[in-house]
Design a protein around this motif. Structure first.
Motif, PDB file in Angstrom:
ATOM      1  N   TRP A  58       0.901  -1.231   0.022  1.00 25.24           N
ATOM      2  CA  TRP A  58      -0.063   0.094  -0.102  1.00 25.24           C
ATOM      3  C   TRP A  58       0.779   1.263   0.114  1.00 25.24           C
ATOM      4  O   TRP A  58       0.340   2.211  -0.791  1.00 25.24           O
ATOM      5  CB  TRP A  58      -0.923   0.260   1.094  1.00 25.24           C
ATOM      6  CG  TRP A  58      -1.886   1.291   1.191  1.00 25.24           C
ATOM      7  CD1 TRP A  58      -2.248   2.281   2.240  1.00 25.24           C
ATOM      8  CD2 TRP A  58      -3.009   1.336   0.106  1.00 25.24           C
ATOM      9  NE1 TRP A  58      -3.225   2.914   1.647  1.00 25.24           N
ATOM     10  CE2 TRP A  58      -3.770   2.548   0.626  1.00 25.24           C
ATOM     11  CE3 TRP A  58      -3.371   0.361  -0.954  1.00 25.24           C
ATOM     12  CZ2 TRP A  58      -4.826   2.908  -0.288  1.00 25.24           C
ATOM     13  CZ3 TRP A  58      -4.482   1.048  -1.705  1.00 25.24           C
ATOM     14  CH2 TRP A  58      -5.116   2.215  -1.550  1.00 25.24           C
ATOM     15  N   ILE A  59       1.861   1.294   0.702  1.00 26.32           N
ATOM     16  CA  ILE A  59       2.815   2.413   0.508  1.00 26.32           C
ATOM     17  C   ILE A  59       3.227   2.618  -0.601  1.00 26.32           C
ATOM     18  O   ILE A  59       3.866   3.983  -0.983  1.00 26.32           O
ATOM     19  CB  ILE A  59       4.002   2.350   1.762  1.00 26.32           C
ATOM     20  CG1 ILE A  59       4.520   3.463   2.211  1.00 26.32           C
ATOM     21  CG2 ILE A  59       4.974   1.393   1.442  1.00 26.32           C
ATOM     22  CD1 ILE A  59       5.490   3.570   3.397  1.00 26.32           C
ATOM     23  N   ALA A  60       3.482   1.600  -1.404  1.00 30.56           N
ATOM     24  CA  ALA A  60       4.103   1.494  -2.610  1.00 30.56           C
ATOM     25  C   ALA A  60       3.162   2.030  -3.729  1.00 30.56           C
ATOM     26  O   ALA A  60       3.629   2.500  -4.944  1.00 30.56           O
ATOM     27  CB  ALA A  60       4.889   0.495  -3.170  1.00 30.56           C
ATOM     28  N   THR A  61       1.863   2.023  -3.330  1.00 31.68           N
ATOM     29  CA  THR A  61       0.806   2.360  -4.409  1.00 31.68           C
ATOM     30  C   THR A  61       1.042   3.877  -4.781  1.00 31.68           C
ATOM     31  O   THR A  61       0.847   4.747  -3.760  1.00 31.68           O
ATOM     32  CB  THR A  61      -0.715   1.917  -3.671  1.00 31.68           C
ATOM     33  OG1 THR A  61      -0.545   0.737  -3.571  1.00 31.68           O
ATOM     34  CG2 THR A  61      -1.680   2.290  -4.606  1.00 31.68           C
ATOM     35  N   PRO A  62       0.549   4.200  -5.868  1.00 36.26           N
ATOM     36  CA  PRO A  62       0.921   5.737  -6.365  1.00 36.26           C
ATOM     37  C   PRO A  62      -0.156   6.570  -5.581  1.00 36.26           C
ATOM     38  O   PRO A  62      -1.279   6.183  -5.574  1.00 36.26           O
ATOM     39  CB  PRO A  62       0.783   5.671  -8.004  1.00 36.26           C
ATOM     40  CG  PRO A  62       1.588   4.320  -8.231  1.00 36.26           C
ATOM     41  CD  PRO A  62       0.858   3.341  -7.089  1.00 36.26           C
ATOM     42  N   PRO A  63       0.185   7.864  -5.336  1.00 36.31           N
ATOM     43  CA  PRO A  63      -0.877   8.650  -4.768  1.00 36.31           C
ATOM     44  C   PRO A  63      -2.150   8.740  -5.696  1.00 36.31           C
ATOM     45  O   PRO A  63      -3.420   8.645  -4.925  1.00 36.31           O
ATOM     46  CB  PRO A  63      -0.320   9.666  -4.749  1.00 36.31           C
ATOM     47  CG  PRO A  63       1.385   9.740  -4.548  1.00 36.31           C
ATOM     48  CD  PRO A  63       1.320   8.475  -5.229  1.00 36.31           C
ATOM     49  N   ALA A  64      -1.990   8.684  -6.908  1.00 35.85           N
ATOM     50  CA  ALA A  64      -3.555   8.880  -7.687  1.00 35.85           C
ATOM     51  C   ALA A  64      -4.272   7.351  -7.341  1.00 35.85           C
ATOM     52  O   ALA A  64      -5.454   7.883  -7.697  1.00 35.85           O
ATOM     53  CB  ALA A  64      -3.052   9.098  -9.197  1.00 35.85           C
ATOM     54  N   GLN A  65      -3.720   6.445  -7.309  1.00 33.42           N
ATOM     55  CA  GLN A  65      -4.560   5.407  -7.005  1.00 33.42           C
ATOM     56  C   GLN A  65      -5.139   5.219  -5.661  1.00 33.42           C
ATOM     57  O   GLN A  65      -6.148   4.671  -5.405  1.00 33.42           O
ATOM     58  CB  GLN A  65      -3.588   3.847  -7.186  1.00 33.42           C
ATOM     59  CG  GLN A  65      -3.300   3.654  -8.677  1.00 33.42           C
ATOM     60  CD  GLN A  65      -2.714   2.450  -8.946  1.00 33.42           C
ATOM     61  OE1 GLN A  65      -2.593   1.597  -8.016  1.00 33.42           O
ATOM     62  NE2 GLN A  65      -1.789   2.368  -9.902  1.00 33.42           N
ATOM     63  N   ARG A  66      -4.358   5.805  -4.791  1.00 35.86           N
ATOM     64  CA  ARG A  66      -4.952   5.945  -3.212  1.00 35.86           C
ATOM     65  C   ARG A  66      -6.018   6.949  -3.323  1.00 35.86           C
ATOM     66  O   ARG A  66      -6.840   6.752  -2.584  1.00 35.86           O
ATOM     67  CB  ARG A  66      -3.698   6.093  -2.473  1.00 35.86           C
ATOM     68  CG  ARG A  66      -2.532   5.353  -2.525  1.00 35.86           C
ATOM     69  CD  ARG A  66      -1.763   5.473  -1.019  1.00 35.86           C
ATOM     70  NE  ARG A  66      -1.116   6.663  -0.962  1.00 35.86           N
ATOM     71  CZ  ARG A  66       0.158   7.174  -1.129  1.00 35.86           C
ATOM     72  NH1 ARG A  66       0.978   6.217  -1.580  1.00 35.86           N
ATOM     73  NH2 ARG A  66       0.657   8.519  -0.832  1.00 35.86           N
ATOM     74  N   ILE A  67      -6.069   7.929  -3.906  1.00 30.63           N
ATOM     75  CA  ILE A  67      -6.984   8.993  -4.169  1.00 30.63           C
ATOM     76  C   ILE A  67      -8.397   8.483  -4.660  1.00 30.63           C
ATOM     77  O   ILE A  67      -9.268   8.463  -4.326  1.00 30.63           O
ATOM     78  CB  ILE A  67      -6.460  10.163  -4.976  1.00 30.63           C
ATOM     79  CG1 ILE A  67      -5.461  10.843  -4.213  1.00 30.63           C
ATOM     80  CG2 ILE A  67      -7.637  11.055  -5.226  1.00 30.63           C
ATOM     81  CD1 ILE A  67      -4.625  11.975  -4.933  1.00 30.63           C
ATOM     82  N   GLU A  68      -8.220   7.354  -5.884  1.00 28.54           N
ATOM     83  CA  GLU A  68      -9.350   6.874  -6.410  1.00 28.54           C
ATOM     84  C   GLU A  68      -9.848   5.955  -5.276  1.00 28.54           C
ATOM     85  O   GLU A  68     -11.326   5.887  -5.458  1.00 28.54           O
ATOM     86  CB  GLU A  68      -8.668   6.065  -7.489  1.00 28.54           C
ATOM     87  CG  GLU A  68      -8.474   6.701  -9.071  1.00 28.54           C
ATOM     88  CD  GLU A  68      -7.686   5.930  -9.825  1.00 28.54           C
ATOM     89  OE1 GLU A  68      -7.560   4.782  -9.764  1.00 28.54           O
ATOM     90  OE2 GLU A  68      -7.419   6.573 -10.979  1.00 28.54           O
ATOM     91  N   ALA A  69      -9.059   5.063  -4.609  1.00 32.33           N
ATOM     92  CA  ALA A  69      -9.594   4.238  -3.516  1.00 32.33           C
ATOM     93  C   ALA A  69     -10.444   4.943  -2.427  1.00 32.33           C
ATOM     94  O   ALA A  69     -11.463   4.582  -2.109  1.00 32.33           O
ATOM     95  CB  ALA A  69      -8.494   3.728  -2.849  1.00 32.33           C
ATOM     96  N   LEU A  70      -9.843   6.334  -2.165  1.00 40.58           N
ATOM     97  CA  LEU A  70     -10.702   7.230  -1.032  1.00 40.58           C
ATOM     98  C   LEU A  70     -12.042   7.615  -2.128  1.00 40.58           C
ATOM     99  O   LEU A  70     -13.111   7.784  -1.311  1.00 40.58           O
ATOM    100  CB  LEU A  70      -9.892   8.412  -0.746  1.00 40.58           C
ATOM    101  CG  LEU A  70     -10.313   9.033   0.433  1.00 40.58           C
ATOM    102  CD1 LEU A  70     -10.617   8.381   1.657  1.00 40.58           C
ATOM    103  CD2 LEU A  70      -9.534  10.316   0.631  1.00 40.58           C
ATOM    104  N   GLU A  71     -12.265   7.938  -2.946  1.00 39.00           N
ATOM    105  CA  GLU A  71     -13.122   8.220  -3.874  1.00 39.00           C
ATOM    106  C   GLU A  71     -14.282   7.098  -3.721  1.00 39.00           C
ATOM    107  O   GLU A  71     -15.201   7.332  -3.789  1.00 39.00           O
ATOM    108  CB  GLU A  71     -12.821   8.673  -5.352  1.00 39.00           C
ATOM    109  CG  GLU A  71     -12.121  10.085  -5.324  1.00 39.00           C
ATOM    110  CD  GLU A  71     -11.703  10.395  -6.709  1.00 39.00           C
ATOM    111  OE1 GLU A  71     -11.508  11.573  -7.112  1.00 39.00           O
ATOM    112  OE2 GLU A  71     -11.448   9.319  -7.775  1.00 39.00           O
ATOM    113  N   ARG A  72     -13.663   5.805  -4.088  1.00 38.41           N
ATOM    114  CA  ARG A  72     -14.528   4.744  -3.800  1.00 38.41           C
ATOM    115  C   ARG A  72     -15.381   4.685  -2.355  1.00 38.41           C
ATOM    116  O   ARG A  72     -16.429   4.442  -2.438  1.00 38.41           O
ATOM    117  CB  ARG A  72     -13.927   3.416  -4.060  1.00 38.41           C
ATOM    118  CG  ARG A  72     -13.424   3.151  -5.559  1.00 38.41           C
ATOM    119  CD  ARG A  72     -13.118   1.916  -5.938  1.00 38.41           C
ATOM    120  NE  ARG A  72     -12.046   1.200  -5.073  1.00 38.41           N
ATOM    121  CZ  ARG A  72     -10.867   1.305  -5.467  1.00 38.41           C
ATOM    122  NH1 ARG A  72     -10.240   2.258  -6.364  1.00 38.41           N
ATOM    123  NH2 ARG A  72      -9.806   0.730  -4.534  1.00 38.41           N
ATOM    124  N   VAL A  73     -14.477   4.944  -1.277  1.00 31.54           N
ATOM    125  CA  VAL A  73     -15.016   4.884  -0.274  1.00 31.54           C
ATOM    126  C   VAL A  73     -16.013   5.968  -0.104  1.00 31.54           C
ATOM    127  O   VAL A  73     -17.062   5.560   0.752  1.00 31.54           O
ATOM    128  CB  VAL A  73     -13.672   5.308   0.916  1.00 31.54           C
ATOM    129  CG1 VAL A  73     -14.281   5.337   2.384  1.00 31.54           C
ATOM    130  CG2 VAL A  73     -12.741   4.120   0.801  1.00 31.54           C
TER     131      VAL A  73
END
Length: 478
Positions: A58-73
């Motif tokens: 998860w720490i290696a996941t690019p910020p853009a993908q983490r933001i997409e995850a938060l948008e799904r939340v």
């Protein structure tokens, strides 16, 4: 009765390893509304191990993908809004309309603000325009223990989970055992949002058990806690051996300075703010400090406003206040009301016992004390109930002295139409936040305090900053 004994660990709902049953009490009726399981040390170890194993990915996941995850939340949260509202209403006593608008709405607000802030956050950037060879990288702290309270459940869960998630951390959430049902729904939201296994884990437990185990756990890198100042001290002590980062959002005893030139709605606004959520808010303006020339009128108005507030079951529609969360809190509030009477404060509204017509449920009469001095117990201790203390001041300097004469420093309030005075006071008041003339802070503004009110900041980019380490790298290619 609801039965919800499982924990959400490593992307699956699992039975407790060392759990014990715990009844969740509906404060409107004093009857059990659910049974959950409180985890033991083996459960804590399993949740932390899952978070630790998920961290490298998860720490290696690019910020853009983490933001997409938060948008799904965010989208999944919206779909479960009514379920969350019903859960919080029954478990901690928020009237259902308030639960829908404010309790659920706070979570939506914070998630949205984190998405906005994350898109603008400097995850990696040169040190300066003049030094592009030094790179500043914001990197996740690691495995985070998130310990949240019962009074604003979704407000605090989303403030912690939203920031931790988008910053690249993995986490174990331990909600209050008084309000666990909304947290279970939130875990279902995280599951529906397809958050990778182990990134988010939910473990129910109490402070002395799971809370203490997480605080001292060698594989936990950070504890983010919201709750009492007493518990914050214990967490800090438990965390000290492993030198983990500790973020604390603790109690408050907010001063509301009402000057003679304050607008006509200032007193009413202050009383209603104090009574909101049945006084169970750390940022409540619980000390109304009024200029002498307006004092008598303010006392009369505050008493009238308090007497107009209705109290009733959380399940009923309407703009009333509900019960306080449990019997322990009810008894504490009654003791402090009695202390106010015994120490010579003048009771002008409310008082001891339940409101008329309510003989069961943890209901408290909206209470106002006048002629309070800042050495009285009700002016010193956080009551965490619908109890307002009114004090008098003669000069601006005295108002500041009274306001700052407290161990706490979360939120203070100023009511005055004098622009220069408000700016002076905003700089002199020792608190993490100052709200003036009823104006709310802007979206993403930092929330947090100083002194015994804690450390660190939540919300927006400030909240993300609290969940990252700063790494400086030299020799970065041009």
């Amino acid at each position: 009765m609801i039965e919800n004994k499982q924990f959400y660990i490593n992307g699956a709902w699992v039975n407790p390893i060392a759990g014990k049953d715990h009844n969740v009490i509906d404060p409107s009726t004093e009857e059990p509304c659910a049974v959950i399981s409180l985890g033991g040390e083996a459960d804590t170890n399993a949740a932390v191990a899952a978070a630790k194993a998920a961290l490298p990915g998860w720490i290696a996941t690019p910020p853009a993908q983490r933001i997409e995850a938060l948008e799904r939340v965010y989208q999944a949260y919206k779909a479960r809004a009514e379920d969350l509202a019903q859960a919080m209403s029954v478990e901690m006593g928020a009237p259902i309309e308030m639960s829908r608008a404010s309790q659920v709405g706070a979570g939506l607000y914070h998630l949205k603000n984190f998405i906005t802030a994350a898109k603008e956050f400097p995850w990696e950037a040169p040190l300066s325009d003049q030094d592009s060879g030094t790179r500043i990288i914001h990197e996740a702290v690691g495995v985070c223990a998130l310990i949240t309270p019962w009074n604003w459940p979704m407000n605090q869960i989303t403030l912690k989970v939203g920031a931790a998630l988008v910053a690249g951390n993995t986490m174990v959430l331990k909600p209050s055992e008084e309000s666990p049902l909304d947290a279970v729904i939130f875990a279902e939201i995280m599951e529906a949002a397809d958050i990778p296994p182990g990134v988010f884990n939910l473990l129910n437990g109490d402070g002395a058990g799971v809370g203490a185990q997480l605080s001292a756990h060698p594989d936990v890198d950070m504890v983010s806690f919201t709750g009492s100042t007493r518990a914050g001290r214990l967490i800090s002590i438990a965390a000290a051996d492993t030198l983990k980062r500790v973020h604390l959002e603790l109690g408050g005893k907010g001063a509301n300075l009402v000057f003679a030139d304050a607008d006509d709605k200032a007193v009413k606004r202050g009383v209603l703010h104090m009574m909101n959520n049945t006084g169970q808010s750390c940022n409540a303006p619980s000390r109304m400090i009024v200029e002498a020339s307006r004092y008598d009128a303010a006392v009369e108005e505050a008493a009238a406003v308090a007497k107009s507030i209705t109290v009733g079951p959380a399940s009923e529609e309407g703009r009333h206040i509900g019960p306080v969360v449990n019997e322990v809190q009810w008894n504490k509030i009654q003791d402090l009301i009695q202390k106010g009477i015994d120490e010579g404060a003048r009771l002008v509204a409310g008082g001891l016992g339940r409101p008329e017509g309510l003989n069961k449920g943890f209901y408290v009469r909206p209470t106002v004390f006048a002629d309070v001095t800042n050495d009285m117990t009700i002016a010193r201790e956080e009551i965490f109930g619908p109890v307002l203390s009114i004090l008098k001041f003669e000069t601006e300097e005295e108002a500041v002295q009274i306001a700052n004469d407290t161990p706490y420093g979360l939120t203070n309030y100023v009511q005055s139409t004098d622009d220069a005075r408000r700016m002076r006071l905003a700089r002199q008041l020792r608190s993490g936040m100052v709200e003036m003339n009823g104006q709310s802070r802007g979206a993403g503004a930092p929330f947090g305090g100083m002194k015994a009110s804690g450390n660190g900041r939540e919300a927006g980019s400030w909240g993300i900053h609290d969940f990252v380490e700063v790494k400086a790298v030299s020799g970065w290619p041009a």
